[in-house]
Motif scaffolding. Structure first.
Motif, mmCIF file in Angstrom:
data_model
loop_
_atom_site.group_PDB
_atom_site.id
_atom_site.type_symbol
_atom_site.label_atom_id
_atom_site.label_comp_id
_atom_site.label_asym_id
_atom_site.label_seq_id
_atom_site.Cartn_x
_atom_site.Cartn_y
_atom_site.Cartn_z
ATOM 1 N N VAL A 89 -4.450 0.881 -8.409
ATOM 2 C CA VAL A 89 -3.362 1.843 -8.583
ATOM 3 C C VAL A 89 -2.047 1.108 -8.810
ATOM 4 O O VAL A 89 -1.858 -0.026 -8.361
ATOM 5 N N GLU A 90 -1.148 1.783 -9.509
ATOM 6 C CA GLU A 90 0.186 1.245 -9.752
ATOM 7 C C GLU A 90 1.085 1.645 -8.597
ATOM 8 O O GLU A 90 1.085 2.801 -8.166
ATOM 9 N N LEU A 91 1.839 0.698 -8.068
ATOM 10 C CA LEU A 91 2.717 0.972 -6.929
ATOM 11 C C LEU A 91 4.165 1.077 -7.377
ATOM 12 O O LEU A 91 4.605 0.371 -8.285
ATOM 13 N N HIS A 92 4.910 1.971 -6.722
ATOM 14 C CA HIS A 92 6.324 2.172 -7.019
ATOM 15 C C HIS A 92 7.125 2.060 -5.729
ATOM 16 O O HIS A 92 6.637 2.410 -4.662
ATOM 17 N N VAL A 93 8.361 1.595 -5.846
ATOM 18 C CA VAL A 93 9.287 1.616 -4.711
ATOM 19 C C VAL A 93 10.172 2.839 -4.888
ATOM 20 O O VAL A 93 10.857 2.989 -5.902
ATOM 21 N N ASP A 94 10.137 3.713 -3.898
ATOM 22 C CA ASP A 94 10.754 5.028 -4.000
ATOM 23 C C ASP A 94 11.851 5.204 -2.951
ATOM 24 O O ASP A 94 11.791 4.631 -1.868
ATOM 25 N N HIS A 95 12.876 5.996 -3.289
ATOM 26 C CA HIS A 95 13.904 6.379 -2.321
ATOM 27 C C HIS A 95 13.337 7.471 -1.404
ATOM 28 O O HIS A 95 12.890 8.512 -1.895
ATOM 29 N N GLY B 16 13.805 2.827 1.536
ATOM 30 C CA GLY B 16 12.771 2.555 0.539
ATOM 31 C C GLY B 16 11.377 2.709 1.106
ATOM 32 O O GLY B 16 11.143 2.500 2.300
ATOM 33 N N GLN B 17 10.445 3.095 0.259
ATOM 34 C CA GLN B 17 9.048 3.200 0.668
ATOM 35 C C GLN B 17 8.162 2.930 -0.540
ATOM 36 O O GLN B 17 8.571 3.114 -1.683
ATOM 37 N N THR B 18 6.940 2.495 -0.250
ATOM 38 C CA THR B 18 5.971 2.212 -1.311
ATOM 39 C C THR B 18 5.091 3.435 -1.526
ATOM 40 O O THR B 18 4.525 3.984 -0.578
ATOM 41 N N ALA C 236 -3.556 3.601 -0.609
ATOM 42 C CA ALA C 236 -4.104 2.901 -1.778
ATOM 43 C C ALA C 236 -3.190 1.743 -2.168
ATOM 44 O O ALA C 236 -1.966 1.819 -2.030
ATOM 45 N N GLY C 237 -3.803 0.656 -2.642
ATOM 46 C CA GLY C 237 -3.042 -0.519 -3.046
ATOM 47 C C GLY C 237 -3.510 -1.049 -4.384
ATOM 48 O O GLY C 237 -4.342 -0.431 -5.058
ATOM 49 N N ARG C 238 -2.989 -2.201 -4.731
ATOM 50 C CA ARG C 238 -3.335 -2.769 -6.027
ATOM 51 C C ARG C 238 -4.819 -3.100 -6.127
ATOM 52 O O ARG C 238 -5.407 -3.065 -7.208
ATOM 53 N N GLU C 239 -5.432 -3.409 -4.984
ATOM 54 C CA GLU C 239 -6.860 -3.728 -5.016
ATOM 55 C C GLU C 239 -7.699 -2.515 -5.390
ATOM 56 O O GLU C 239 -8.857 -2.636 -5.766
ATOM 57 N N ASN C 240 -7.086 -1.309 -5.274
ATOM 58 C CA ASN C 240 -7.765 -0.079 -5.687
ATOM 59 C C ASN C 240 -7.470 0.269 -7.141
ATOM 60 O O ASN C 240 -7.891 1.312 -7.638
ATOM 61 N N LYS D 194 0.843 -1.194 0.000
ATOM 62 C CA LYS D 194 0.000 0.000 0.000
ATOM 63 C C LYS D 194 0.880 1.247 0.000
ATOM 64 O O LYS D 194 1.967 1.244 0.572
ATOM 65 N N CYS D 195 0.381 2.310 -0.617
ATOM 66 C CA CYS D 195 1.075 3.594 -0.604
ATOM 67 C C CYS D 195 1.157 4.092 0.836
ATOM 68 O O CYS D 195 0.144 4.135 1.542
ATOM 69 N N VAL D 196 2.348 4.468 1.286
ATOM 70 C CA VAL D 196 2.516 4.895 2.679
ATOM 71 C C VAL D 196 1.881 6.256 2.937
ATOM 72 O O VAL D 196 1.704 6.644 4.096
#
Length: 202
Positions: free
Chosen positions: A118-124, A139-141, A112-116, A106-108
């Motif tokens: 949305v596309e998720l990214h791993v970010d610095h 790292g964070q989602t 929101a997550g994939r079930e919503n 889920k986005c921190v």
């Protein structure tokens, strides 16, 4: 993956490899884009019999990936040591999986997550261009929307704007406790003189 998508992906890989080959022949040399385009276009045509339609875009892509350094407009350089260090700043697939799992996919920021859908990214958290390393702790989602926002605003700016919006919503809905919480957080921004250019009204 469809046959057409596989073909496009293969073509992109071949094109980028030809561009890499050219710059690797001239390490630490500042090269004008036109010289690179001429060589890679000719080489790609000889290898495939097809026209390399946008080599400039491929060069920009390699710059964005950290393989090339941009010296000035239309001038790039391949520095092997720089490229090596840049690769070390990227998350591995295993790291990305661990970060996504830790953040419950889920986005921190918004949850929101994939079930919503949305596309998720791993970010610095600390950006690469500020020396941020590719570690699990850094790292964070993020969902694609908040990842885009963070790339265009410093993360502290994104955070301050988020609390301002939350505060305004709490005022509208007359939630006193939430208002006080937001005021306390926003006061910290002021106390440390962070993002003073972003104004908010109590």
């Amino acid at each position: 993956m469809s046959d057409k998508n596989q073909e496009v992906e293969y073509r992109n890989i071949v094109q980028l490899n030809i561009i890499k080959e050219y710059f690797e022949m001239y390490p630490n040399v500042e090269i004008n884009t036109k010289d690179a385009v001429d060589w890679v276009s000719k080489t790609y045509l000889e290898l495939t019999g097809k026209v390399f339609r946008d080599p400039d875009r491929g060069i920009r892509s390699l710059y964005q990936k950290g393989f090339l350094q941009k010296i000035s407009k239309g001038v790039y350089k391949y520095n092997p040591e720089y490229a090596k260090n840049k690769r070390q700043e990227d998350f591995t697939s295993a790291q990305k999986k661990e970060i996504l799992k830790r953040d419950n996919y889920k986005c921190v920021i918004c949850g929101a997550g994939r079930e919503n859908g949305v596309e998720l990214h791993v970010d610095h958290i600390k950006p690469k261009d500020m020396g941020g390393l590719a570690t699990i702790e850094n790292g964070q989602t993020l969902c694609s929307q908040h990842n885009f926002l963070k790339k265009n605003l410093k993360q502290t700016e994104t955070g301050k704007k988020m609390f301002i919006r939350l505060y305004e919503l709490a005022k509208k809905e007359e939630e006193q406790e939430l208002q006080e919480f937001c005021i306390a957080i926003l006061q910290v921004f002021e106390d440390f003189n962070i993002n003073g250019h972003i104004e908010w009204k109590k």
